[in-house]
Write a protein that holds these residues in place. Sequence first.
Motif, PDB file in Angstrom:
ATOM      1  N   SER A 128      16.174  -5.809   2.492  1.00 13.86           N
ATOM      2  CA  SER A 128      15.174  -6.789   2.041  1.00 13.86           C
ATOM      3  C   SER A 128      15.334  -8.112   2.769  1.00 13.86           C
ATOM      4  O   SER A 128      14.346  -8.752   3.132  1.00 13.86           O
ATOM      5  N   THR A 129      16.568  -8.510   3.003  1.00 12.53           N
ATOM      6  CA  THR A 129      16.803  -9.758   3.739  1.00 12.53           C
ATOM      7  C   THR A 129      16.199  -9.672   5.134  1.00 12.53           C
ATOM      8  O   THR A 129      15.538 -10.606   5.591  1.00 12.53           O
ATOM      9  N   LEU A 130      16.389  -8.516   5.789  1.00 11.69           N
ATOM     10  CA  LEU A 130      15.845  -8.345   7.132  1.00 11.69           C
ATOM     11  C   LEU A 130      14.325  -8.521   7.111  1.00 11.69           C
ATOM     12  O   LEU A 130      13.740  -9.193   7.959  1.00 11.69           O
ATOM     13  N   MET A 131      13.696  -7.931   6.098  1.00  9.03           N
ATOM     14  CA  MET A 131      12.233  -8.039   6.013  1.00  9.03           C
ATOM     15  C   MET A 131      11.798  -9.468   5.721  1.00  9.03           C
ATOM     16  O   MET A 131      10.793  -9.943   6.248  1.00  9.03           O
ATOM     17  N   PRO A 187      -3.085  -6.209  11.771  1.00 12.53           N
ATOM     18  CA  PRO A 187      -1.741  -6.693  12.132  1.00 12.53           C
ATOM     19  C   PRO A 187      -1.131  -5.891  13.260  1.00 12.53           C
ATOM     20  O   PRO A 187      -1.569  -4.796  13.567  1.00 12.53           O
ATOM     21  N   ARG A 188      -0.100  -6.463  13.895  1.00  8.27           N
ATOM     22  CA  ARG A 188       0.658  -5.745  14.911  1.00  8.27           C
ATOM     23  C   ARG A 188       1.729  -4.901  14.257  1.00  8.27           C
ATOM     24  O   ARG A 188       2.212  -3.951  14.842  1.00  8.27           O
ATOM     25  N   LEU A 189       2.158  -5.356  13.073  1.00  7.65           N
ATOM     26  CA  LEU A 189       3.339  -4.758  12.440  1.00  7.65           C
ATOM     27  C   LEU A 189       3.064  -4.617  10.945  1.00  7.65           C
ATOM     28  O   LEU A 189       2.501  -5.518  10.329  1.00  7.65           O
ATOM     29  N   ILE A 190       3.459  -3.449  10.411  1.00 14.31           N
ATOM     30  CA  ILE A 190       3.408  -3.308   8.954  1.00 14.31           C
ATOM     31  C   ILE A 190       4.836  -3.145   8.453  1.00 14.31           C
ATOM     32  O   ILE A 190       5.597  -2.320   8.977  1.00 14.31           O
ATOM     33  N   ILE A 191       5.183  -4.010   7.494  1.00 12.72           N
ATOM     34  CA  ILE A 191       6.496  -3.911   6.882  1.00 12.72           C
ATOM     35  C   ILE A 191       6.299  -3.332   5.495  1.00 12.72           C
ATOM     36  O   ILE A 191       5.537  -3.879   4.696  1.00 12.72           O
ATOM     37  N   LEU A 221      11.748 -11.416   8.825  1.00 10.38           N
ATOM     38  CA  LEU A 221      10.628 -11.118   9.720  1.00 10.38           C
ATOM     39  C   LEU A 221       9.361 -11.863   9.313  1.00 10.38           C
ATOM     40  O   LEU A 221       8.576 -12.268  10.172  1.00 10.38           O
ATOM     41  N   ILE A 222       9.153 -12.036   8.003  1.00 13.02           N
ATOM     42  CA  ILE A 222       7.957 -12.776   7.589  1.00 13.02           C
ATOM     43  C   ILE A 222       8.279 -14.268   7.423  1.00 13.02           C
ATOM     44  O   ILE A 222       7.478 -15.040   6.904  1.00 13.02           O
ATOM     45  N   ARG A 223       9.457 -14.645   7.856  1.00 14.72           N
ATOM     46  CA  ARG A 223       9.929 -16.026   7.809  1.00 14.72           C
ATOM     47  C   ARG A 223       9.837 -16.613   6.402  1.00 14.72           C
ATOM     48  O   ARG A 223       9.425 -17.733   6.194  1.00 14.72           O
ATOM     49  N   ASP A 224      10.200 -15.758   5.449  1.00 18.28           N
ATOM     50  CA  ASP A 224      10.382 -16.253   4.096  1.00 18.28           C
ATOM     51  C   ASP A 224      11.752 -16.926   4.020  1.00 18.28           C
ATOM     52  O   ASP A 224      11.972 -17.829   3.222  1.00 18.28           O
ATOM     53  N   GLU A 225      12.643 -16.442   4.895  1.00 19.49           N
ATOM     54  CA  GLU A 225      13.968 -17.035   5.061  1.00 19.49           C
ATOM     55  C   GLU A 225      14.186 -17.240   6.553  1.00 19.49           C
ATOM     56  O   GLU A 225      13.546 -16.575   7.377  1.00 19.49           O
ATOM     57  N   LEU A 226      15.086 -18.162   6.875  1.00 18.19           N
ATOM     58  CA  LEU A 226      15.441 -18.370   8.279  1.00 18.19           C
ATOM     59  C   LEU A 226      16.838 -17.801   8.519  1.00 18.19           C
ATOM     60  O   LEU A 226      17.691 -17.847   7.636  1.00 18.19           O
ATOM     61  N   ALA A 227      17.063 -17.255   9.724  1.00 15.57           N
ATOM     62  CA  ALA A 227      18.386 -16.730  10.060  1.00 15.57           C
ATOM     63  C   ALA A 227      19.377 -17.886  10.150  1.00 15.57           C
ATOM     64  O   ALA A 227      19.035 -18.972  10.596  1.00 15.57           O
ATOM     65  N   SER A 228      20.599 -17.632   9.684  1.00 14.10           N
ATOM     66  CA  SER A 228      21.631 -18.668   9.798  1.00 14.10           C
ATOM     67  C   SER A 228      22.107 -18.771  11.234  1.00 14.10           C
ATOM     68  O   SER A 228      22.476 -19.829  11.711  1.00 14.10           O
ATOM     69  N   ARG A 239       2.306 -14.730  10.078  1.00 17.68           N
ATOM     70  CA  ARG A 239       2.219 -13.821   8.930  1.00 17.68           C
ATOM     71  C   ARG A 239       0.957 -12.975   8.976  1.00 17.68           C
ATOM     72  O   ARG A 239       0.919 -11.882   8.425  1.00 17.68           O
ATOM     73  N   ARG A 240      -0.073 -13.496   9.640  1.00 14.27           N
ATOM     74  CA  ARG A 240      -1.298 -12.696   9.738  1.00 14.27           C
ATOM     75  C   ARG A 240      -1.122 -11.524  10.691  1.00 14.27           C
ATOM     76  O   ARG A 240      -1.927 -10.603  10.691  1.00 14.27           O
ATOM     77  N   LYS A 241      -0.081 -11.586  11.531  1.00 15.59           N
ATOM     78  CA  LYS A 241       0.178 -10.463  12.433  1.00 15.59           C
ATOM     79  C   LYS A 241       1.016  -9.387  11.756  1.00 15.59           C
ATOM     80  O   LYS A 241       1.292  -8.358  12.356  1.00 15.59           O
ATOM     81  N   ILE A 242       1.477  -9.685  10.551  1.00 16.94           N
ATOM     82  CA  ILE A 242       2.343  -8.752   9.838  1.00 16.94           C
ATOM     83  C   ILE A 242       1.683  -8.399   8.500  1.00 16.94           C
ATOM     84  O   ILE A 242       1.285  -9.282   7.751  1.00 16.94           O
ATOM     85  N   GLY A 243       1.540  -7.094   8.242  1.00 16.91           N
ATOM     86  CA  GLY A 243       1.063  -6.680   6.923  1.00 16.91           C
ATOM     87  C   GLY A 243       2.262  -6.258   6.100  1.00 16.91           C
ATOM     88  O   GLY A 243       3.141  -5.567   6.598  1.00 16.91           O
ATOM     89  N   VAL A 244       2.314  -6.732   4.847  1.00 15.95           N
ATOM     90  CA  VAL A 244       3.471  -6.412   4.015  1.00 15.95           C
ATOM     91  C   VAL A 244       3.033  -5.551   2.844  1.00 15.95           C
ATOM     92  O   VAL A 244       2.022  -5.825   2.190  1.00 15.95           O
ATOM     93  N   VAL A 245       3.821  -4.494   2.578  1.00 14.28           N
ATOM     94  CA  VAL A 245       3.536  -3.593   1.453  1.00 14.28           C
ATOM     95  C   VAL A 245       4.807  -3.491   0.613  1.00 14.28           C
ATOM     96  O   VAL A 245       5.889  -3.277   1.155  1.00 14.28           O
ATOM     97  N   PHE A 246       4.652  -3.676  -0.696  1.00 13.40           N
ATOM     98  CA  PHE A 246       5.814  -3.667  -1.567  1.00 13.40           C
ATOM     99  C   PHE A 246       5.826  -2.456  -2.495  1.00 13.40           C
ATOM    100  O   PHE A 246       4.795  -1.842  -2.751  1.00 13.40           O
ATOM    101  N   GLN A 247       7.020  -2.206  -3.025  1.00 13.28           N
ATOM    102  CA  GLN A 247       7.167  -1.126  -4.004  1.00 13.28           C
ATOM    103  C   GLN A 247       6.274  -1.377  -5.225  1.00 13.28           C
ATOM    104  O   GLN A 247       5.673  -0.449  -5.759  1.00 13.28           O
TER     105      GLN A 247
END
Lengths: 294, 255
Positions: free
Chosen positions: B69-72, B183-187, B75-82, B105-113
């Motif tokens: 989840s952290t990795l995802m 999007p280019r990417l679907i997470i 990717l959507i820059r909800d968090e920044l890498a340390s 974020r518009r280039k990434i589509g996100v789908v959740f459980q």
Amino acid sequence: MFAFIGFSLRRAWQGFWRNALMSLAATLTMVLMLLLLAGFFVLQNVLVASLSFVEQKVEVVAYVQNTATQDQIDGLIKQVRAMPEVASVTFVSREEALAKFRDMQAAQGRGDVTTTLDTNPLYASLNVKLRSPGDLPAVTAALGGSKIVRNVLNIQALVERVTTVTTIIRNAGAVILGIVGLIVLFIVVNTIRLAVLARAEEIEIMRLVGASDAFIRWPFIFEGGLVGLLGALITIGILAAAAQPASAAMAGFFNVLPLELGPVGRDTATLVLGTGLGLGVVGSWLSVRTYLIR
Amino acid sequence: MTQTATAPPTFLERLTGRRHAVRTSKDVVVLHGVTKRYPNGRVALRDVDLVVPEGDFVFLVGPSGAGKSTLMRLLIRDELASKGHVVVDGNDLSHLRRSDVPRIRRKIGVVFQDFKLLPRKTVRENVAFALEVTGTKRALVGPAVDRVLALVGLTGQANQLPNQLSGGEQQRTAIARALVHDPRLIIADEPTGNLDPVISWELIQLLLRINELGVTILMATHDAEVVTALRKRVVALEDGRVIRDETGATYHQAD
């Protein structure tokens, strides 16, 4: 730009009605808080008006020598009237003073003792009303410096006591109004925060699909403004309906109070409108901000 | 009309009616030496390297708390890498201005459980929402929504509310919403976690179809059967590290 404003307004309107219960709760809280604020504001105004009414009762009485000529007296009246501290000057002649004294005696049911005198023992006087009781020493000194003034009645101690009391009451009123204002601020902002919190998921989805901060923020700000505006208008409606009977009751109760409701009503409406709109907008701004900062 | 002969519009471009600049083949996701330490001191990712080329289908596996989840979220820059670099479609997220984040974020589509649909909006409104809040012209919203709903097979349910739909249909709505920006990417974070096996397979089929249209897919999952059956690339995380990265792999018991 227009498309953006149109979008924001449309979303604000939708948000308001789709969460009608929450919007209603926020609006009613807003109305209650604005009524509280307006109530204290009117009370504070009544208080200030009453206090200045009391303070206007402060009157400097300067007794005039019996030897003074009419010209000298007129000159003094003119000179005193020209002072900026003075609100009004009335001259009470010896005859008028005697007549007043007789009336007062009669009113208290005492016999007229003055008939036993062959001359009028009273002095003519200048009764000077002040704009502010703080100006007492200056006016007293000016009157005392005149050659035709016999003496000036010394009411310094009394005036100081009155001024102390009125100052305390006035400050206390302002402090209470300030505290009520703070309480209103916290409750209203918190209510709006709850309304925004109920839609945290919507905000999260907006962020995920790549909505810019402005697109997330402004609909909520407009919606907060709508709640504030609606709350303020309802409050003003209630106040307007209540104003007539309330002022009639007040006039009956304090029949001497020279309280003009016109300007107070206008100030109250401005306060209610400004506070409602301001708190709605600022409350939403702050509430949404917590979701945008990352 | 000067169409570039070498790069005809992809199926998705025809589908959404939007024509992009010619896409050069490149890596959609690049992680280089990425470490994520949360303010509470927990280290969720340690020195992770990962390259996902365009058009890949990647399963992200690993036990709970391994850092999927952290990795995802990185990717959507909800968090920044340390530490390290996270590059999405050529943009280094650590050097991205705040105002540019929505564009990525518009280039990434996100789908959740848990689908994350708005309960008071219909299927159509939920999908349209993604376009409306990003300032898309109103005239373009309707056609784009119709196309993605057709792609996920929800044209008939367009005017229903989420609670009138089955779990699979709700997840397809979420996928439609993720796709509507082209999007280019679907997470996808455990997209089948709440679905029964048959419905899960339908959903995987849909994701495969979308992948065939050229969209890169990164899917975190615990579904061993799906991972093993598809023989796609598998990246396994454990304790914040990549412990396995194989193409055509199966689900290991340890994952």
